[in-house]
Scaffold this motif. Structure first.
Motif, mmCIF file in Angstrom:
data_model
loop_
_atom_site.group_PDB
_atom_site.id
_atom_site.type_symbol
_atom_site.label_atom_id
_atom_site.label_comp_id
_atom_site.label_asym_id
_atom_site.label_seq_id
_atom_site.Cartn_x
_atom_site.Cartn_y
_atom_site.Cartn_z
ATOM 1 N N SER A 275 0.403 19.167 10.558
ATOM 2 C CA SER A 275 -0.863 19.243 11.282
ATOM 3 C C SER A 275 -1.049 18.043 12.201
ATOM 4 O O SER A 275 -1.495 18.181 13.341
ATOM 5 C CB SER A 275 -2.030 19.331 10.293
ATOM 6 N N VAL A 276 -0.704 16.852 11.710
ATOM 7 C CA VAL A 276 -0.869 15.636 12.509
ATOM 8 C C VAL A 276 0.052 15.652 13.727
ATOM 9 O O VAL A 276 -0.347 15.285 14.835
ATOM 10 C CB VAL A 276 -0.590 14.392 11.635
ATOM 11 N N THR A 277 1.306 16.078 13.524
ATOM 12 C CA THR A 277 2.279 16.067 14.621
ATOM 13 C C THR A 277 2.251 17.341 15.442
ATOM 14 O O THR A 277 2.897 17.410 16.493
ATOM 15 C CB THR A 277 3.701 15.887 14.062
ATOM 16 N N ARG A 278 1.515 18.364 14.954
ATOM 17 C CA ARG A 278 1.486 19.672 15.609
ATOM 18 C C ARG A 278 2.904 20.214 15.798
ATOM 19 O O ARG A 278 3.248 20.780 16.834
ATOM 20 C CB ARG A 278 0.738 19.608 16.936
ATOM 21 N N ASN A 279 3.733 20.008 14.770
ATOM 22 C CA ASN A 279 5.138 20.406 14.823
ATOM 23 C C ASN A 279 5.521 21.038 13.493
ATOM 24 O O ASN A 279 5.479 20.362 12.459
ATOM 25 C CB ASN A 279 6.019 19.183 15.095
ATOM 26 N N PRO A 280 5.902 22.338 13.461
ATOM 27 C CA PRO A 280 6.246 22.992 12.196
ATOM 28 C C PRO A 280 7.543 22.492 11.580
ATOM 29 O O PRO A 280 7.860 22.839 10.443
ATOM 30 C CB PRO A 280 6.372 24.473 12.587
ATOM 31 N N LEU A 281 8.308 21.676 12.310
ATOM 32 C CA LEU A 281 9.552 21.130 11.778
ATOM 33 C C LEU A 281 9.367 19.752 11.171
ATOM 34 O O LEU A 281 10.329 19.153 10.695
ATOM 35 C CB LEU A 281 10.609 21.063 12.894
ATOM 36 N N ALA A 282 8.158 19.224 11.185
ATOM 37 C CA ALA A 282 7.893 17.898 10.628
ATOM 38 C C ALA A 282 7.758 17.992 9.112
ATOM 39 O O ALA A 282 7.217 18.949 8.574
ATOM 40 C CB ALA A 282 6.632 17.307 11.230
ATOM 41 N N GLY A 283 8.253 16.972 8.432
ATOM 42 C CA GLY A 283 8.159 16.920 6.978
ATOM 43 C C GLY A 283 8.683 15.584 6.504
ATOM 44 O O GLY A 283 9.314 14.839 7.277
ATOM 45 N N PRO A 284 8.461 15.215 5.250
ATOM 46 C CA PRO A 284 8.922 13.913 4.751
ATOM 47 C C PRO A 284 10.431 13.750 4.787
ATOM 48 O O PRO A 284 10.927 12.622 4.910
ATOM 49 C CB PRO A 284 8.397 13.881 3.306
ATOM 50 N N ASP A 285 11.187 14.860 4.694
ATOM 51 C CA ASP A 285 12.634 14.756 4.760
ATOM 52 C C ASP A 285 13.116 14.618 6.196
ATOM 53 O O ASP A 285 14.274 14.274 6.432
ATOM 54 C CB ASP A 285 13.301 15.963 4.104
ATOM 55 N N VAL A 286 12.263 14.898 7.173
ATOM 56 C CA VAL A 286 12.594 14.699 8.586
ATOM 57 C C VAL A 286 12.033 13.367 9.086
ATOM 58 O O VAL A 286 12.573 12.767 10.016
ATOM 59 C CB VAL A 286 12.037 15.859 9.442
ATOM 60 N N MET A 287 10.980 12.884 8.454
ATOM 61 C CA MET A 287 10.277 11.702 8.934
ATOM 62 C C MET A 287 10.774 10.402 8.301
ATOM 63 O O MET A 287 10.186 9.352 8.520
ATOM 64 C CB MET A 287 8.775 11.832 8.658
ATOM 65 N N GLY A 288 11.838 10.438 7.491
ATOM 66 C CA GLY A 288 12.415 9.224 6.942
ATOM 67 C C GLY A 288 11.930 8.830 5.564
ATOM 68 O O GLY A 288 12.512 7.929 4.939
ATOM 69 N N VAL A 289 10.890 9.482 5.046
ATOM 70 C CA VAL A 289 10.351 9.103 3.732
ATOM 71 C C VAL A 289 11.380 9.370 2.635
ATOM 72 O O VAL A 289 11.656 8.510 1.790
ATOM 73 C CB VAL A 289 9.052 9.871 3.445
ATOM 74 N N THR A 290 11.949 10.554 2.644
ATOM 75 C CA THR A 290 12.941 10.907 1.629
ATOM 76 C C THR A 290 14.152 9.985 1.702
ATOM 77 O O THR A 290 14.684 9.536 0.680
ATOM 78 C CB THR A 290 13.386 12.363 1.815
#
Length: 345
Positions: free
Chosen positions: A99-114
């Protein structure tokens, strides 16, 4: 609680004393359906295994009665509880990030958290530190990776595109560092690290469940606010500012909540990929909503995790696959489908 139809079609106002919450009727119906399906999946996971337990005996065992109490309560229930908690946290985290990025491909495994959690956990295992360091180190690693993403993305304003690109760059760098640690480690330590990185619920129990649920309860008021704040998160930045919304601060806070939830889940169960990516989008499509709904995303994430763990530990018996292996295998085709679907619109 009273339910009164809102003047808008398909909307209800649920009132409890002076408090009233507006919900879409479709969201309420599908929330109940998802909760029922999740309960069925949990009972199935408690029943199916090397020893089959009839559903009626499962329910009796949950009440502390019957011959299957040991199998259900001591061996299977803790694993199911952790699966439900991990899936719910990842579902909410993915919904917030998308919701924040307005991107359905965003997630913690894509954003570096994992990857940050994985790097910290790998360092603990390859340096021979005790198991008690594993969870805290993974949590700090995930939060540190997210801090790096926010720092890079916020240098010229925390826009959605910079947020995603910074996350991908940090994730790739951390994954490369993790491989360096594994290659240079003792073979047995490296293998332990690879197993953890694949994501598994085996051997987890009440302690891990409490570690996940207590912070979730503490964050509950903030999540309630987040559900309302997301109503403006999907707006164009200029339009949101025109409505008096502090876009950068709101995006930063929502992203921080998402990161904490994802880091908590990863610190206890390892890298359970795909759940945070798919659960919000599946919930959004079920509800035909403009953005992923938090509660339904949590229920969908819990459902996906429990079902995936059930399949992973029974479909290839006597071999039990880590749940993260199965979810990652499902994630590839899902990503391809999502990309093709977006391209053909």
């Amino acid at each position: 609680m009273t339910a009164v139809r809102h003047p808008a079609p398909g909307v209800l106002v649920l009132g409890l004393g002076p408090v009233a919450v507006t919900v879409r009727r479709r969201a309420l119906v599908f929330g109940i359906v998802l909760a029922a399906l999740t309960a069925v999946a949990a009972v199935a996971s408690l029943a199916i295994g090397s020893t089959f337990v009839a559903p009626a005996d499962v329910l009796r065992a949950l009440g502390g009665d019957g011959p299957a109490t040991l199998v259900v309560q001591d061996l299977r229930l803790p694993r199911v509880e952790v699966g439900l908690a991990v899936g719910a946290l990842l579902g909410v985290s993915g919904a917030l990030l998308q919701s924040v990025t307005r991107n359905p491909l965003a997630g913690p495994d894509v954003m570096g958290v994992t990857q940050g959690a994985g790097l910290a956990a790998t360092a603990v295992m390859t340096f021979g530190l005790g198991a008690s360091w594993l969870g805290p180190a993974a949590l700090l690693g995930g939060l540190g990776a997210a801090a790096a993403v926010f720092a890079f993305a916020g240098r010229t304003g925390l826009t959605a595109n910079r947020f995603v690109l910074s996350g991908i760059a940090v994730a790739l760098a951390l994954k490369a560092l993790t491989e360096v640690f594994i290659v240079g480690a003792d073979p047995s330590d490296g293998e332990r690290a690879r197993v953890w990185l694949s994501g598994s619920l085996a051997g987890l129990g009440q302690r891990e469940t409490l570690t996940l649920l207590v912070p979730l309860l503490v964050l509950a008021p903030l999540l309630f606010w987040a559900g309302r704040a997301l109503d403006t998160a999907g707006l164009d930045d200029d339009l949101a500012r025109g409505l008096g919304v502090r876009v950068g601060a709101r995006r930063l806070l929502l992203g921080a909540v998402a990161v904490v939830l994802a880091a908590l889940a990863t610190s206890q169960a390892g890298a359970v990929d795909f759940v945070a990516l798919a659960a919000p989008q599946l919930a959004r499509r079920l509800l035909r909503a403009d953005r992923p709904p938090l509660l339904c995303a949590a229920l969908t994430g819990a459902l996906l995790t429990v079902v995936a763990d059930l399949i992973a530990r029974t479909a290839f018996a006597p071999v039990q696959l880590p749940v993260g292996v199965l979810t990652a295998a499902l994630g590839g085709p899902y990503l391809l489908w999502l990309l093709v679907r977006r391209k053909t619109r």
